[in-house]
Design an enzyme around this catalytic site. Structure first.
Site, PDB file in Angstrom:
ATOM      1  N   ASP A  67       4.453  -0.806  -1.194  1.00 42.80           N
ATOM      2  CA  ASP A  67       3.404  -1.693  -0.704  1.00 42.80           C
ATOM      3  C   ASP A  67       3.197  -2.778  -1.752  1.00 42.80           C
ATOM      4  O   ASP A  67       3.514  -2.578  -2.933  1.00 42.80           O
ATOM      5  CB  ASP A  67       2.102  -0.929  -0.461  1.00 42.80           C
ATOM      6  CG  ASP A  67       1.193  -1.634   0.532  1.00 42.80           C
ATOM      7  OD1 ASP A  67       1.202  -1.244   1.723  1.00 42.80           O
ATOM      8  OD2 ASP A  67       0.493  -2.593   0.146  1.00 42.80           O
ATOM      9  N   ARG A  92     -14.564 -10.519   0.622  1.00 43.16           N
ATOM     10  CA  ARG A  92     -13.734  -9.965  -0.450  1.00 43.16           C
ATOM     11  C   ARG A  92     -13.888 -10.771  -1.745  1.00 43.16           C
ATOM     12  O   ARG A  92     -13.894 -10.208  -2.838  1.00 43.16           O
ATOM     13  CB  ARG A  92     -12.263  -9.942  -0.021  1.00 43.16           C
ATOM     14  CG  ARG A  92     -12.008  -9.267   1.332  1.00 43.16           C
ATOM     15  CD  ARG A  92     -12.088  -7.753   1.272  1.00 43.16           C
ATOM     16  NE  ARG A  92     -12.128  -7.135   2.585  1.00 43.16           N
ATOM     17  CZ  ARG A  92     -11.072  -6.805   3.320  1.00 43.16           C
ATOM     18  NH1 ARG A  92      -9.855  -7.039   2.870  1.00 43.16           N
ATOM     19  NH2 ARG A  92     -11.229  -6.238   4.495  1.00 43.16           N
TER      20      ARG A  92
END
Length: 291
Positions: A155, A42
């Site tokens: 979220d 990532r």
């Protein structure tokens, strides 16, 4: 793009510790050592996007440049958090809503005269969970007029919240949805390229039941001011250590009504973490009333 920053670079143990500490401080998520490869991948993506030589340069930027840190933090959190979800995932939870919980809510409404239902999908990811909740509500209350139903969905990842708000999904994402429900609650639409691919959008009457928010479960008070009848927090607490789990479930206590429902994931438990909830089975808990 220059090969010097297009190749995959590894992070040192010290750099991984910096990212681990940062994620824990900002989100409460504990990154175990086996997550190092995932983090490398990532971070390489972020380094390439900024045209940096390698991940080390990216991490040095986070450490030394406050402006870069502040502008990058949200995207970094978005990249590292996991967002696996499906429509009707762990379907026994939705069956429990229909067969047990909604009838009990109706019974209370008969006594109070207040036909109101509030549910919070606290880690909604790309929206499949809150839309499944909304469809389950719509099906159950279809011929029961006068109900005020609102679903809050949140979220920490701003990208997935935006995706959830759009409510657009490829056909393969709708495989768990029956043809009857697909026809009733989804519209076939063109994809983002403008082509008539197998793409579907949630109908407005379902979308209108849901309010979306960005919420970090560690930051209180939550931007949800109403008391909830039910909170879904599935397959999330496995990413937190026990002290953080304890804190989150204490926070939920303040938001949840007495005897309200708390639904967690199949591999999760409140055993040894909180005594405030009664276990009902199948990772469904009920908040104990205050004595």
């Amino acid at each position: 793009m220059d090969d010097s920053f297009s190749s995959f670079s590894q992070i040192t143990d010290e750099e991984f510790k910096f990212i681990k500490d940062l994620m824990y401080k900002e989100t409460g998520i504990f990154l175990a050592d086996h997550k190092k490869i995932m983090v490398q991948s990532r971070l390489n993506s972020r380094a390439r996007m900024h045209k940096m030589q390698n991940v080390s340069e990216y991490i040095r930027g986070l450490q030394a440049d406050r402006k870069f840190f502040q502008s990058e933090l949200t995207e970094l959190i978005n990249r590292i958090t996991t967002n696996k979800t499906d429509f009707f995932r762990e379907n026994h939870h939705f069956e429990f809503l229909k067969e047990t919980f909604f009838p009990s809510v109706e019974e209370k409404a008969l006594k109070s005269g207040k036909k109101q239902l509030r549910i919070w999908s606290s880690a909604c990811s790309t929206g499949e969970e809150p839309y499944t909740i909304a469809i389950t509500c719509a099906e159950y209350f279809m011929h029961k007029p006068g109900w005020d139903i609102k679903i809050h969905a949140s979220d920490i990842d701003t990208n997935v919240v935006q995706t959830a708000q759009e409510g657009i999904y490829k056909a393969d994402r709708l495989e768990p949805v029956s043809e009857t429900l697909k026809k009733r609650y989804f519209l076939k639409v063109k994809d983002l390229s403008g082509k008539n691919q197998d793409t579907y959008q949630v109908k407005p009457e379902i979308k209108s039941m849901i309010e979306f928010h960005k919420v970090n479960l560690l930051e209180t008070p939550y931007p949800i001011r109403e008391k909830m009848d039910c909170i879904f927090c599935r397959n999330v607490i496995i990413y937190f250590d026990k002290p953080t789990q304890k804190k989150i479930f204490e926070n939920f206590e303040h938001v949840l009504k007495d005897r309200g429902l708390l639904v967690i994931g199949h591999s999760e438990t409140l055993f040894g973490i909180s005594e405030a909830y009664k276990f009902l089975g199948h990772t469904v808990y009920q908040k104990k009333p205050k004595i």
